[in-house]
Scaffold this motif. Structure first.
Motif, mmCIF file in Angstrom:
data_model
loop_
_atom_site.group_PDB
_atom_site.id
_atom_site.type_symbol
_atom_site.label_atom_id
_atom_site.label_comp_id
_atom_site.label_asym_id
_atom_site.label_seq_id
_atom_site.Cartn_x
_atom_site.Cartn_y
_atom_site.Cartn_z
ATOM 1 N N ALA A 49 11.059 33.712 -12.382
ATOM 2 C CA ALA A 49 11.916 33.108 -11.362
ATOM 3 C C ALA A 49 13.077 32.368 -12.025
ATOM 4 O O ALA A 49 14.219 32.434 -11.549
ATOM 5 C CB ALA A 49 11.107 32.156 -10.478
ATOM 6 N N TYR A 52 15.638 34.928 -13.064
ATOM 7 C CA TYR A 52 16.451 35.383 -11.929
ATOM 8 C C TYR A 52 17.517 34.358 -11.573
ATOM 9 O O TYR A 52 18.655 34.713 -11.256
ATOM 10 C CB TYR A 52 15.583 35.686 -10.709
ATOM 11 C CG TYR A 52 14.826 36.973 -10.827
ATOM 12 C CD1 TYR A 52 15.477 38.160 -11.152
ATOM 13 C CD2 TYR A 52 13.456 37.022 -10.628
ATOM 14 C CE1 TYR A 52 14.780 39.349 -11.274
ATOM 15 C CE2 TYR A 52 12.756 38.204 -10.739
ATOM 16 C CZ TYR A 52 13.420 39.363 -11.064
ATOM 17 O OH TYR A 52 12.733 40.543 -11.191
ATOM 18 N N GLN A 56 21.783 34.725 -11.837
ATOM 19 C CA GLN A 56 22.684 34.388 -10.738
ATOM 20 C C GLN A 56 23.589 33.198 -11.072
ATOM 21 O O GLN A 56 24.345 32.736 -10.224
ATOM 22 C CB GLN A 56 21.880 34.064 -9.466
ATOM 23 C CG GLN A 56 21.071 35.231 -8.942
ATOM 24 C CD GLN A 56 21.956 36.385 -8.496
ATOM 25 O OE1 GLN A 56 23.005 36.174 -7.880
ATOM 26 N NE2 GLN A 56 21.562 37.595 -8.829
ATOM 27 N N SER A 61 15.598 27.665 -10.199
ATOM 28 C CA SER A 61 15.186 28.762 -9.319
ATOM 29 C C SER A 61 14.958 28.223 -7.914
ATOM 30 O O SER A 61 14.788 27.025 -7.697
ATOM 31 C CB SER A 61 13.924 29.428 -9.854
ATOM 32 O OG SER A 61 12.884 28.505 -9.981
ATOM 33 N N ASP A 64 13.901 32.159 -2.997
ATOM 34 C CA ASP A 64 14.251 33.581 -3.055
ATOM 35 C C ASP A 64 13.874 34.190 -4.403
ATOM 36 O O ASP A 64 13.405 35.335 -4.466
ATOM 37 C CB ASP A 64 15.747 33.781 -2.792
ATOM 38 C CG ASP A 64 16.120 33.485 -1.357
ATOM 39 O OD1 ASP A 64 15.266 33.646 -0.462
ATOM 40 O OD2 ASP A 64 17.282 33.094 -1.133
ATOM 41 N N ASP A 65 14.071 33.438 -5.480
ATOM 42 C CA ASP A 65 13.698 33.918 -6.810
ATOM 43 C C ASP A 65 12.185 34.125 -6.904
ATOM 44 O O ASP A 65 11.711 35.133 -7.433
ATOM 45 C CB ASP A 65 14.142 32.934 -7.894
ATOM 46 C CG ASP A 65 15.644 32.724 -7.915
ATOM 47 O OD1 ASP A 65 16.391 33.701 -7.725
ATOM 48 O OD2 ASP A 65 16.067 31.564 -8.115
ATOM 49 N N ALA A 67 10.108 34.587 -4.350
ATOM 50 C CA ALA A 67 9.737 35.698 -3.473
ATOM 51 C C ALA A 67 10.019 37.043 -4.140
ATOM 52 O O ALA A 67 9.221 37.978 -4.038
ATOM 53 C CB ALA A 67 10.487 35.587 -2.144
ATOM 54 N N ARG A 68 11.123 37.142 -4.846
ATOM 55 C CA ARG A 68 11.464 38.383 -5.553
ATOM 56 C C ARG A 68 10.410 38.705 -6.610
ATOM 57 O O ARG A 68 9.989 39.856 -6.746
ATOM 58 C CB ARG A 68 12.839 38.250 -6.189
ATOM 59 C CG ARG A 68 13.331 39.504 -6.829
ATOM 60 C CD ARG A 68 14.760 39.331 -7.283
ATOM 61 N NE ARG A 68 15.219 40.538 -7.963
ATOM 62 C CZ ARG A 68 16.385 40.622 -8.555
ATOM 63 N NH1 ARG A 68 17.217 39.612 -8.562
ATOM 64 N NH2 ARG A 68 16.735 41.728 -9.154
ATOM 65 N N CYS A 69 9.986 37.698 -7.347
ATOM 66 C CA CYS A 69 8.940 37.902 -8.361
ATOM 67 C C CYS A 69 7.642 38.379 -7.713
ATOM 68 O O CYS A 69 6.996 39.304 -8.213
ATOM 69 C CB CYS A 69 8.674 36.610 -9.123
ATOM 70 S SG CYS A 69 10.030 36.083 -10.171
ATOM 71 N N GLU A 71 7.265 39.895 -4.822
ATOM 72 C CA GLU A 71 7.441 41.248 -4.304
ATOM 73 C C GLU A 71 7.354 42.281 -5.420
ATOM 74 O O GLU A 71 6.798 43.368 -5.224
ATOM 75 C CB GLU A 71 8.766 41.360 -3.561
ATOM 76 C CG GLU A 71 8.746 40.638 -2.233
ATOM 77 C CD GLU A 71 10.109 40.522 -1.582
ATOM 78 O OE1 GLU A 71 11.113 40.994 -2.162
ATOM 79 O OE2 GLU A 71 10.173 39.950 -0.471
ATOM 80 N N GLU A 72 7.879 41.958 -6.594
ATOM 81 C CA GLU A 72 7.770 42.876 -7.735
ATOM 82 C C GLU A 72 6.320 43.076 -8.160
ATOM 83 O O GLU A 72 5.972 44.100 -8.733
ATOM 84 C CB GLU A 72 8.590 42.365 -8.914
ATOM 85 C CG GLU A 72 10.068 42.555 -8.733
ATOM 86 C CD GLU A 72 10.860 42.094 -9.934
ATOM 87 O OE1 GLU A 72 10.266 41.568 -10.887
ATOM 88 O OE2 GLU A 72 12.088 42.272 -9.904
#
Length: 93
Positions: A49, A52, A56, A61, A64-65, A67-69, A71-72
């Motif tokens: 995170a 990420y 950006q 973090s 959203d960072d 959540a992206r982790c 989801e991956e």
């Protein structure tokens, strides 16, 4: 936070999760291993995170960072939210 304090909190969290899913007892060594795995997993997620955020151009973090982790890792964020709500109801937090 001291390492021993964090380890103790991790073991408590694992013990609570084990109780929540129906375990009556667990060996201390098994709880220690699960707590260590959980801590390492969370540390890796936090590091990703952070990466990420840096990509950006941010120094911190955000959700959203994270959540992206998740989801991956194929973690369904909506299912995680529901678990959090149920956990809060069970533990009163």
């Amino acid at each position: 936070m001291s390492s021993s304090f964090a380890s103790g909190l991790s073991r408590i969290a694992v013990a609570q999760l084990l109780c929540h899913v129906g375990f009556d007892t667990a060996q201390g060594s098994a709880c220690n291993v699960l707590a260590d795995l959980m801590s390492r997993y969370l540390e890796l997620l936090a590091m990703r995170a952070k990466d990420y955020a840096e990509i950006q151009g941010r120094t911190a973090s955000n959700l959203d960072d994270v959540a992206r982790c998740l989801e991956e890792e194929d973690v369904d964020v909506e299912v995680l939210k529901e678990f959090g709500k149920k956990w809060a109801q069970i533990t009163g937090t």
